[in-house]
Design a protein around this motif. Structure first.
Motif, PDB file in Angstrom:
ATOM      1  N   UNK A 154      43.644  38.129  48.018  1.00  0.00           N
ATOM      2  CA  UNK A 154      43.156  37.344  46.909  1.00  0.00           C
ATOM      3  C   UNK A 154      43.982  37.475  45.693  1.00  0.00           C
ATOM      4  N   UNK A 155      43.889  36.452  44.809  1.00  0.00           N
ATOM      5  CA  UNK A 155      44.844  36.373  43.673  1.00  0.00           C
ATOM      6  C   UNK A 155      44.060  36.801  42.306  1.00  0.00           C
ATOM      7  N   UNK A 156      44.303  37.754  41.487  1.00  0.00           N
ATOM      8  CA  UNK A 156      43.516  37.776  40.341  1.00  0.00           C
ATOM      9  C   UNK A 156      44.470  37.509  39.125  1.00  0.00           C
ATOM     10  N   UNK A 157      43.733  36.836  38.011  1.00  0.00           N
ATOM     11  CA  UNK A 157      44.394  36.506  36.764  1.00  0.00           C
ATOM     12  C   UNK A 157      43.490  37.006  35.761  1.00  0.00           C
ATOM     13  N   UNK A 158      44.037  37.507  34.635  1.00  0.00           N
ATOM     14  CA  UNK A 158      43.288  37.981  33.367  1.00  0.00           C
ATOM     15  C   UNK A 158      43.471  36.717  32.436  1.00  0.00           C
ATOM     16  N   UNK A 273      38.188  38.254  30.638  1.00  0.00           N
ATOM     17  CA  UNK A 273      37.846  37.992  31.970  1.00  0.00           C
ATOM     18  C   UNK A 273      39.013  38.572  33.077  1.00  0.00           C
ATOM     19  N   UNK A 274      38.150  39.039  34.158  1.00  0.00           N
ATOM     20  CA  UNK A 274      39.239  39.143  35.356  1.00  0.00           C
ATOM     21  C   UNK A 274      38.601  37.980  36.343  1.00  0.00           C
ATOM     22  N   UNK A 275      39.551  37.024  36.905  1.00  0.00           N
ATOM     23  CA  UNK A 275      39.276  36.082  37.771  1.00  0.00           C
ATOM     24  C   UNK A 275      40.073  36.114  38.885  1.00  0.00           C
ATOM     25  N   UNK A 276      39.330  36.112  40.081  1.00  0.00           N
ATOM     26  CA  UNK A 276      40.002  36.309  41.051  1.00  0.00           C
ATOM     27  C   UNK A 276      39.452  35.053  42.220  1.00  0.00           C
ATOM     28  N   UNK A 277      40.441  34.807  43.366  1.00  0.00           N
ATOM     29  CA  UNK A 277      40.124  33.671  44.191  1.00  0.00           C
ATOM     30  C   UNK A 277      40.973  33.941  45.403  1.00  0.00           C
ATOM     31  N   UNK A 278      40.466  33.555  46.578  1.00  0.00           N
ATOM     32  CA  UNK A 278      40.957  33.740  47.888  1.00  0.00           C
ATOM     33  C   UNK A 278      41.815  32.612  48.351  1.00  0.00           C
TER      34      UNK A 278
END
Length: 344
Positions: A154-158, A273-278
């Protein structure tokens, strides 16, 4: 050490807020050797790093009340040179504070041993997902979690911080409100022509955990900034009075947001916000953030317009529909735990 909170009409002195982990900064903002000032619930704080780790103190020197954040960090030598360590140096009289918060040296009277009272007020501070979390009192629970962010691949973007001239419960309730997506975020998270909501079930909150809802289906033209329309399934949860999140799925693709709203003072708050997507790893981070910035700005305009400013916990004060189930459950839970901040 429990903080003493300033009292305001918005209930900022609510003791329930003391135990909640609040997102106050990004880990990358706190560079060794430098001091970072922040304000949380009317309290000025200073964040800094030493060889022992990360620290969060009240931004106040016990001597004459100067802001410690105006000082410096240097390797100081106390009475015993063998105990040399990084210290925070007050900008006014250069009192030396060790990472424990205790003052270890008075430069104007170096032969005097500082008394036990000569120490900074310290707060619990931890890091997760590149976020700095602070609790002003004894933490109620472990750090907030986003399961998607912990999965491999997964990739995490703040995202954020986003400043709202509003109280935290209004901001969290907006996050939990699925019915507004097709109208406030038309063309992105919904379509006014497809605004009808299917019924869904909510599990009521209890104790430190708020309500949860699964299998909320909605069609979205652009669910996440990738530009690819999908029928998504939402899973919402509330992990604290001012902390909530969701994961929306379509097929094997999962996109999640963990949102925390930190009161700055009695009138404003900030959301991080912590945003995560696979999936979508090829999309530049700049584009994903621009998408979330746009969505949040659309929300901000509406949230700041809402009246009354304090969230009504009396369900007779406003009209409700079945599509409001999650918001209703959130209000009921806040009432059951006795939250006073931002509520009426």
């Amino acid at each position: 050490m429990a903080a003493t909170l300033p009292c305001t009409r918005a209930g900022l002195a609510d003791p329930l807020l003391l135990g909640e982990w609040m997102a106050v900064a990004w880990s990358t903002e706190i560079v060794p050797g430098r001091l970072l000032a922040r304000r949380l619930m009317g309290i000025d704080m200073v964040l800094w790093r030493s060889a022992e780790g990360l620290h969060c103190w009240r931004d106040l020197c016990i001597h004459r009340g100067a802001r410690l954040s105006l000082g410096t960090v240097r390797n100081a030598v106390p009475n015993d040179p063998a105990q040399s360590r990084d210290c925070l140096i007050c900008p006014y009289h250069a009192w030396e504070y060790a990472p424990t918060g205790e003052c270890v040296r008075f430069p104007s009277q170096p032969s005097t041993t500082p008394p036990a009272k000569a120490r900074a007020e310290t707060f619990s501070v931890r890091e997760r997902y590149g976020v700095v979390w602070v609790a002003l009192g004894e933490p109620n629970d472990d750090l907030p979690a986003l399961a998607v962010a912990d999965e491999p691949g997964t990739r995490t973007v703040l995202a954020g911080p986003y400043r709202f001239h509003a109280h935290g419960p209004r901001v969290i309730e907006n996050l939990l409100d699925v019915a507004h997506l097709g109208f406030v975020h038309a063309g992105l998270l919904g379509d006014p022509q497809r605004g009808e909501m299917e019924d869904y079930e909510v599990t009521a909150g209890s104790g430190n955990r708020g309500p949860e809802a699964k299998q909320i289906r909605i069609w979205q033209p652009d669910p996440d900034g990738t530009g690819e329309a999908a029928l998504v399934n939402y899973h919402y949860w509330v992990s604290g009075p001012l902390t909530a999140g969701f994961v929306k799925s379509h097929g094997v693709q999962r996109f999640g947001i963990l949102a925390q709203v930190a009161p700055i003072d009695g009138e404003t708050c900030e959301s991080r916000m912590v945003m995560s997507m696979n999936y979508g790893h090829h999309i530049p981070e700049k584009e994903l953030l621009a998408f979330q910035d746009r969505v949040t700005e659309q929300d901000r305009v509406v949230v700041e317009s809402q009246r009354p400013e304090l969230l009504p916990l009396d369900l007779q004060a406003e009209l409700h529909l079945r599509s409001d189930r999650m918001a209703i459950a959130y209000r009921k839970w806040l009432r059951s735990i006795g939250l006073t901040y931002g509520t009426a």
